[in-house]
Design a protein around this motif. Structure first.
Motif, short mmCIF file in Angstrom:
data_model
loop_
_atom_site.label_atom_id
_atom_site.label_comp_id
_atom_site.label_asym_id
_atom_site.label_seq_id
_atom_site.Cartn_x
_atom_site.Cartn_y
_atom_site.Cartn_z
N GLY A 191 7.81 -14.01 -5.80
CA GLY A 191 6.88 -14.77 -6.62
C GLY A 191 5.70 -13.91 -7.00
O GLY A 191 5.87 -12.82 -7.54
N VAL A 192 4.48 -14.39 -6.70
CA VAL A 192 3.29 -13.61 -7.04
C VAL A 192 3.31 -12.26 -6.31
O VAL A 192 2.83 -11.25 -6.82
CB VAL A 192 2.01 -14.41 -6.73
N GLU A 193 3.91 -12.23 -5.12
CA GLU A 193 4.25 -10.97 -4.45
C GLU A 193 5.68 -11.10 -3.93
O GLU A 193 6.05 -12.14 -3.37
CB GLU A 193 3.30 -10.66 -3.30
N THR A 194 6.46 -10.05 -4.13
CA THR A 194 7.85 -10.04 -3.70
C THR A 194 8.01 -8.97 -2.63
O THR A 194 7.72 -7.80 -2.86
CB THR A 194 8.79 -9.76 -4.89
N LEU A 195 8.47 -9.40 -1.44
CA LEU A 195 8.57 -8.48 -0.32
C LEU A 195 9.54 -9.01 0.72
O LEU A 195 9.90 -10.19 0.72
CB LEU A 195 7.19 -8.24 0.31
N VAL A 196 9.96 -8.13 1.61
CA VAL A 196 10.74 -8.50 2.79
C VAL A 196 9.99 -7.95 4.00
O VAL A 196 9.38 -6.88 3.94
CB VAL A 196 12.18 -7.97 2.75
N ARG A 197 10.06 -8.68 5.12
CA ARG A 197 9.22 -8.34 6.26
C ARG A 197 9.96 -8.63 7.56
O ARG A 197 10.71 -9.61 7.65
CB ARG A 197 7.93 -9.17 6.19
N ILE A 198 9.76 -7.78 8.57
CA ILE A 198 10.25 -8.04 9.92
C ILE A 198 9.07 -7.88 10.87
O ILE A 198 8.14 -7.10 10.62
CB ILE A 198 11.39 -7.11 10.33
N GLY A 199 9.09 -8.63 11.97
CA GLY A 199 8.00 -8.54 12.92
C GLY A 199 8.29 -9.35 14.16
O GLY A 199 9.40 -9.84 14.37
N ALA A 200 7.28 -9.52 14.99
CA ALA A 200 7.41 -10.28 16.22
C ALA A 200 6.05 -10.79 16.65
O ALA A 200 5.01 -10.20 16.31
CB ALA A 200 8.03 -9.43 17.33
N ASP A 201 6.07 -11.88 17.41
CA ASP A 201 4.85 -12.46 17.98
C ASP A 201 5.07 -12.72 19.46
O ASP A 201 6.19 -13.09 19.88
CB ASP A 201 4.50 -13.78 17.28
N LEU A 202 4.02 -12.56 20.25
CA LEU A 202 4.04 -12.84 21.68
C LEU A 202 2.97 -13.87 21.98
O LEU A 202 1.86 -13.79 21.47
CB LEU A 202 3.77 -11.58 22.51
N THR A 203 3.30 -14.83 22.84
CA THR A 203 2.33 -15.79 23.35
C THR A 203 2.32 -15.68 24.86
O THR A 203 3.35 -15.85 25.51
CB THR A 203 2.67 -17.23 22.93
N ILE A 204 1.16 -15.38 25.41
CA ILE A 204 1.00 -15.25 26.85
C ILE A 204 0.22 -16.47 27.32
O ILE A 204 -0.97 -16.62 27.04
CB ILE A 204 0.27 -13.95 27.23
N GLY A 205 0.89 -17.37 28.03
CA GLY A 205 0.31 -18.66 28.41
C GLY A 205 1.20 -19.78 27.92
O GLY A 205 2.17 -19.55 27.18
N ASP A 206 0.88 -21.01 28.31
CA ASP A 206 1.77 -22.14 28.03
C ASP A 206 1.43 -22.91 26.76
O ASP A 206 2.21 -23.74 26.32
CB ASP A 206 1.75 -23.11 29.21
N LEU A 207 0.26 -22.66 26.16
CA LEU A 207 -0.12 -23.44 24.99
C LEU A 207 0.76 -23.11 23.79
O LEU A 207 1.13 -21.96 23.57
CB LEU A 207 -1.58 -23.17 24.62
N GLY A 208 1.10 -24.12 23.03
CA GLY A 208 1.79 -23.93 21.77
C GLY A 208 3.29 -23.81 21.85
O GLY A 208 3.95 -23.66 20.82
N ARG A 209 3.87 -23.92 23.02
CA ARG A 209 5.32 -23.68 23.15
C ARG A 209 6.17 -24.77 22.52
O ARG A 209 7.31 -24.52 22.14
CB ARG A 209 5.70 -23.50 24.62
#
Length: 307
Positions: A191-209
């Motif tokens: 669309g306004v920007e065209t891209l492909v992306r790979i990544g990762a996220d880590l959550t340390i703790g119990d909130l948001g699971r």
């Protein structure tokens, strides 16, 4: 024109689906980003605000296990996004800097489970230029705070008024490793920007699971839209991603040259009390164009109150 009509119809159908009988509002998500909360330089990806409304069946469940029970089209997110993108100097930018851009978008995404993965799939209509009113708001707001406003020359040379239909998709999978949750993901946007992306996220703790977490398009920070169990405490989030940029209307041909690759690194703290929750994060954004002398640090803030 055909593509625009198809995507407009998709958004209309998504809005109708989100408001259909049997669905309730499951939650609201919001995130504000600004480099004044980061490196304080007031430049480039300088500020944005995103608001999301999520509707679906009242018994919808999220988290690594809950996604398995969600089908395509059951849960819908309606999202509005506004962003200011500016040169480093708002009065007399250098020849090698990017042009000012005011950006607004309205989109719809469905969130569902597939083969043990968490999937978001949707469409948006994005608009740039004077007609968004972003430049006028930026000028008024900076004047109100006694800050340097964008000059008429900067606003006059901004990216022109145009509507860009777009599609986006993200797929991720969450793994629990004791008190740490890891979530690798892949994303594609057109669309306004065209891209492909790979990544990762880590959550340390119990909130948001077991919350529905959404991703900010500017920083990559994840923000909560639907609350699961209301645990109190503190969690640390870490993440990063790498993107291959195929096209960007925000860096058009004839101006500065876009970088083919971008990366983002981020960290944040999520605190939850009995009646309030707050998230603050910082993100490093690598240079987006070849003459950008350095990356930037952008802060992000999300506040949730319960009365």
């Amino acid at each position: 024109m055909v593509k625009r009509l198809i995507l407009s119809a998709f958004l209309a159908l998504a809005a109708n689906a989100a408001l259909a009988e049997g669905r309730v509002t499951l939650g609201w998500g919001r995130i504000f980003t600004n480099d004044q909360m980061g490196d304080g330089e007031d430049r480039w990806r300088t500020g944005s605000y995103t608001l999301s409304r999520v509707r679906g069946p009242s018994d919808s469940r999220f988290g690594a296990a809950g996604y398995a029970g969600l089908g395509f089209g059951e849960v819908w997110e309606l999202r509005g996004h506004a962003e200011v993108i500016a040169p480093a100097n708002l009065t007399s930018p250098s020849l090698g800097d990017r042009r000012y851009a005011g950006l607004m978008s309205l989109g719809a995404n469905t969130h569902f489970g597939w083969q043990g993965a968490e999937v978001a799939l949707g469409a948006e209509l994005a608009m740039t230029g004077h007609d968004t009113g972003i430049g006028a708001f930026h000028d008024w707001f900076h004047g109100l705070l006694g800050m340097v406003p964008p000059s008429s020359a900067v606003l006059g040379a901004q990216i022109g008024s145009k509507v860009y239909p777009g599609l986006n998709a993200e797929i991720g999978h969450s793994f629990s490793l004791g008190s740490v949750q890891a979530r690798p993901f892949a994303e594609a946007r057109a669309g306004v920007e065209t891209l492909v992306r790979i990544g990762a996220d880590l959550t340390i703790g119990d909130l948001g699971r077991d919350d529905l977490m959404l991703r900010d398009v500017t920083t990559g920070q994840r923000y909560r839209a639907v609350e699961g169990s209301r645990d109190s405490g503190l969690s640390l989030t870490l993440g990063g991603d790498l993107a291959q940029v195929l096209d960007s209307a925000l860096l058009p041909a004839g101006g500065v040259q876009a970088e083919d690759m971008r990366y983002r690194l981020r960290a944040g703290l999520h605190w939850q009390g009995q009646r309030a929750g707050i998230f603050y994060g910082i993100s490093y954004l690598s240079p987006e164009f070849t003459t950008q002398p350095e990356g930037q640090v952008v802060g992000a803030l999300s506040l949730n109150l319960r009365f």
